[in-house]
Design an enzyme around this catalytic site. Structure first.
Site, PDB file in Angstrom:
ATOM      1  N   SER A 262       0.841  -1.198   0.000  1.00  0.00           N
ATOM      2  CA  SER A 262       0.000   0.000   0.000  1.00  0.00           C
ATOM      3  C   SER A 262       0.872   1.243   0.000  1.00  0.00           C
ATOM      4  O   SER A 262       2.064   1.182   0.334  1.00  0.00           O
ATOM      5  CB  SER A 262      -0.903   0.022   1.235  1.00  0.00           C
ATOM      6  OG  SER A 262      -0.170   0.447   2.385  1.00  0.00           O
ATOM      7  N   ASP A 263       0.300   2.371  -0.364  1.00  0.00           N
ATOM      8  CA  ASP A 263       0.986   3.636  -0.130  1.00  0.00           C
ATOM      9  C   ASP A 263       0.811   4.011   1.343  1.00  0.00           C
ATOM     10  O   ASP A 263       0.105   3.343   2.104  1.00  0.00           O
ATOM     11  CB  ASP A 263       0.447   4.715  -1.073  1.00  0.00           C
ATOM     12  CG  ASP A 263       1.488   5.791  -1.374  1.00  0.00           C
ATOM     13  OD1 ASP A 263       2.379   6.009  -0.530  1.00  0.00           O
ATOM     14  OD2 ASP A 263       1.417   6.418  -2.443  1.00  0.00           O
ATOM     15  N   PHE A 264       1.436   5.084   1.742  1.00  0.00           N
ATOM     16  CA  PHE A 264       1.543   5.487   3.148  1.00  0.00           C
ATOM     17  C   PHE A 264       0.148   5.628   3.775  1.00  0.00           C
ATOM     18  O   PHE A 264      -0.624   6.513   3.395  1.00  0.00           O
ATOM     19  CB  PHE A 264       2.298   6.814   3.234  1.00  0.00           C
ATOM     20  CG  PHE A 264       2.874   7.137   4.573  1.00  0.00           C
ATOM     21  CD1 PHE A 264       4.226   6.969   4.818  1.00  0.00           C
ATOM     22  CD2 PHE A 264       2.085   7.621   5.590  1.00  0.00           C
ATOM     23  CE1 PHE A 264       4.779   7.283   6.050  1.00  0.00           C
ATOM     24  CE2 PHE A 264       2.613   7.935   6.829  1.00  0.00           C
ATOM     25  CZ  PHE A 264       3.966   7.765   7.065  1.00  0.00           C
ATOM     26  N   SER A 265      -0.203   4.743   4.701  1.00  0.00           N
ATOM     27  CA  SER A 265      -1.467   4.705   5.461  1.00  0.00           C
ATOM     28  C   SER A 265      -2.704   4.573   4.578  1.00  0.00           C
ATOM     29  O   SER A 265      -3.823   4.806   5.039  1.00  0.00           O
ATOM     30  CB  SER A 265      -1.611   5.934   6.385  1.00  0.00           C
ATOM     31  OG  SER A 265      -2.037   7.070   5.683  1.00  0.00           O
TER      32      SER A 265
END
Length: 709
Positions: A262-265
């Site tokens: 995933s991307d950040f959060s």
């Protein structure tokens, strides 16, 4: 380690161990001595748990990574090494021009050299995986992240993507100086509505498949080890929990068997989207969709075990994800050498070495685009020259992702000119304030160079704009100088194409310098003074105004096209207050002189389904300088079961010619180059008439027709 040993390792791991392999934390959890002091309580982790996760983001430096890897392997029950990942976008500490500029080189082989050097430096600093290249197609320069993309064209983006992946990984990422490449953002992040970062997307299936997925497919075929999900939605479902996107399209259709992160959060943010009820639901949807690693949120960490216990998630899904991570670690050779290439000695020897600086300079020579020249360029060192504008002395033109560069090493425009042309009569006014002294000097100058546009703080992630016109301050500066001396060379800096129609109409010369990296201003100086013949071509159309966006040279045909004349025409696809065409289109760029093209010839005017035809032109360099010419091949399907683009780039050769040299250039046309998704969503070619262009840019009229039998 062979596959059987990896499978045995997986079988021996507890469920908690396996889940921890799916978690990525960033460097904020650790201090400079590698001690865990970060937001452990926020993530509800035990004191030792951050040392047991499968990967870390943002940690760099050979000594620190060696020490931290030792700590993590000591505390991990099976002593599994961690992966160290970092954003190495256009260089590690030797910074190259931003990717939108690399795209404008129209030279995919050059892009491969750039990522190979970035890998060499970053891997010496202990980094094993880079979140690069960003291969999102982008047609809206309001989006701040367009500086990370290589442009608006699917075919060119695909070539850049595959070469960049090869530059990072080589043919064996375990080899010294190589690293794993994580392509991003899957998918269609460049199509966010209104050009606003983190926004949703609305795309037809045809547009998604034919335009936006092309570069990802090419990168997967080139062997990219990882894929990062995008923040946006596809078909109104967040990409990170989009099963059709990640499992059906990426894994089954494209054949990707690597790691998805995933991307950040981004997984946690599906709750804000309203598509996940809570953290547990986000965890369930993420693992079911096929997201292997959760970056910087805690959904997997705290909820997967319970979801497996209740039967909502199969442990097999977790095992599959963990196995992909273990295989990546094995492909990098970490079980034998957990530090990979981390070396304090190699850091000192390689990072920002003279060889890498020289490449930063030579790459920029092919990225800078000359857009207009009324004969004022190239300059002579005998002229009286004034250079004005704060950007002429700003080191924040290095690039928006120059996170680890020493900006004191960046060559400014002033430094480039003073170093390479010390004999020239140049007076600098490195400020955007219009003063009497500056205007007095400009009035008597032979040439005034204005450094305008944006620095790196005005472009990049979370730097979207509603208006991409030149700033009021820079417009006022240009007008003030123009009033006393119209002999102006305008140099535009920035990471996005700006809308500058009034300036373009008035300035004598216009140069797009982008954000040129560590040593790019040496190249800029050489282009301004004629030591280097400019060869860059716009990889993204420069709009006439913001209201035209999104815009692309390859737009689909309309039933009421505007006539090929200036002015407004009622009841056609037309603007009242602006032209339909961009200020400067994709593929456009000038050099100092002319490269002529002969008419296109074909060896046959009928293409059989299982055959090929050869298209040929003869070029001649009529410049007084050597030139690198980007020879571009475009095709158009004249009739289709669905509407087709006006023309599509399908071939490219960057050809070097000495003054007066002629050369024949050929392209081979095959049936697979003519395929598209038809009305029934079958990927086919349809028999009929086609038009082929070969020339200098997307406006070339040098064409010939042929038939697909």
């Amino acid at each position: 380690m062979d596959e059987n040993k990896l499978q045995k390792l997986l079988q021996e791991m507890t469920l908690q161990e396996k889940i921890e392999q799916l978690v990525q934390l960033d460097s904020s959890f650790f201090d400079n001595d590698g001690v865990c002091t970060g937001p452990v309580e926020k993530f509800a982790m035990t004191e030792e748990q951050p040392y047991r996760v499968g990967s870390l983001l943002g940690v760099r430096g050979a000594a620190k990574i060696i020490d931290l890897q030792d700590r993590m392997m000591a505390l991990q029950p099976h002593h599994i090494p961690a992966l160290f990942m970092l954003d190495v976008i256009h260089g590690y500490q030797t910074i190259f021009p931003v990717p939108i500029a690399i795209g404008s080189s129209f030279n995919p082989e050059l892009a491969e050299q750039v990522t190979a050097v970035a890998a060499r430096e970053a891997s010496a600093a202990g980094v094993q995986v880079t979140f690069s290249p960003m291969i999102d197609l982008v047609r809206d320069s309001r989006w701040g992240r367009c500086m990370e993309a290589t442009g608006e064209d699917p075919w060119l983006n695909a070539r850049m993507a595959e070469h960049m992946v090869r530059g990072f990984q080589g043919d064996n990422m375990a080899r010294k100086g190589k690293m794993a490449s994580c392509i991003k953002h899957f998918a269609a992040y460049g199509a966010v509505q209104a050009g606003r970062d983190y926004n949703v997307t609305e795309l037809s299936e045809h547009t998604l498949l034919e335009d936006y997925l092309v570069s990802y497919r090419a990168a997967v075929k080139a062997g990219a080890a990882m894929v990062m999900t995008a923040f946006n939605t596809i078909d109104r479902k967040p990409c990170t929990t989009n099963r059709r996107l990640l499992r059906d399209i990426l894994r089954e259709d494209m054949g990707f068997d690597g790691v998805v992160i995933s991307d950040f959060s981004a997984l946690r943010e599906t709750i804000v989207f309203g598509t996940s009820r809570d953290h547990a639901d986000a965890a369930r949807q993420g693992i079911v969709a096929g997201c292997d690693i959760e970056m910087m949120s805690e959904c997997y960490l705290h909820h997967l075990e319970e979801l497996i216990r209740t039967g909502e998630v199969s442990e097999t899904m977790v095992d599959e994800a963990v196995m992909r991570i273990l295989r990546l670690k094995n492909a990098l050779g970490l079980f034998e050498n957990p530090y990979k290439d981390a070396s304090v000695e190699d850091e000192k020897r390689l990072i920002f070495c003279e060889e890498h600086q020289a490449l930063s300079r030579s790459v920029a020579e092919e990225c800078i685009v000359l857009l207009k020249n009324d004969g004022l360029l190239p300059l002579s060192d005998k002229q009286k020259i004034v250079v004005a504008g704060a950007l002429a002395q700003d080191r924040e033109i290095t690039g928006s992702w120059a996170l680890f560069a020493d900006w004191n090493q960046t060559i400014t425009m002033r430094k480039g000119i003073e170093t390479l042309y010390p004999q020239a009569d140049v007076t600098f006014f490195p400020s955007d304030n219009v003063t009497e002294d500056m205007l007095a000097a400009a009035r008597t100058a032979d040439v005034v160079i204005l450094a305008l546009g944006e620095n790196q703080r005005s472009t990049g992630e979370s730097q979207s704009k509603a208006d991409i016109s030149l700033s009021k301050e820079h417009t006022a500066m240009f007008e003030a100088v123009y009033a006393v001396n119209p002999r102006i060379v305008t140099v535009l800096f920035g990471g996005r194409p700006l809308a500058v129609p009034e300036l373009a109409a008035k300035t004598s010369a216009l140069v797009e310098a982008w954000l040129p990296g560590s040593c790019g201003c040496y190249a800029l100086a050489d282009i301004l003074f004629g030591r280097v013949n400019p060869s860059g071509r716009l990889s993204m159309s420069m709009p006439y105004c913001t209201g035209q966006l999104p815009i692309s040279y390859g737009a689909n045909l309309t039933g009421r096209p505007k006539p090929e004349k200036d002015g407004f025409f009622a009841f056609t696809s037309n603007y009242l207050d602006a032209p339909n065409e961009p200020l400067y289109p994709f593929g456009y760029g000038l050099s100092y002189g002319e490269v002529s093209y002969s008419p296109v010839t074909l060896d046959s005017y009928i293409l059989q389904k299982d055959g090929q035809i050869t298209a040929c032109v003869t070029m001649e360099n009529r410049c007084e300088l050597p030139v690198k010419e980007a020879v571009q091949l475009y095709l158009r399907d004249m009739h289709g079961s669905v509407i087709r683009p006006e023309r599509e780039l399908k071939g490219l050769q960057k050809v070097s010619l000495q003054p007066g040299e002629s050369r024949q250039v050929t392209f081979v046309i095959t049936e697979d180059m003519l395929r598209f998704y038809d009305a029934d969503m079958h990927y086919v070619s349809e028999p009929g008439a086609f038009r082929l262009w070969i020339g200098h840019d997307s406006l070339t009229e040098n064409s010939v027709d042929f038939i697909l039998a």
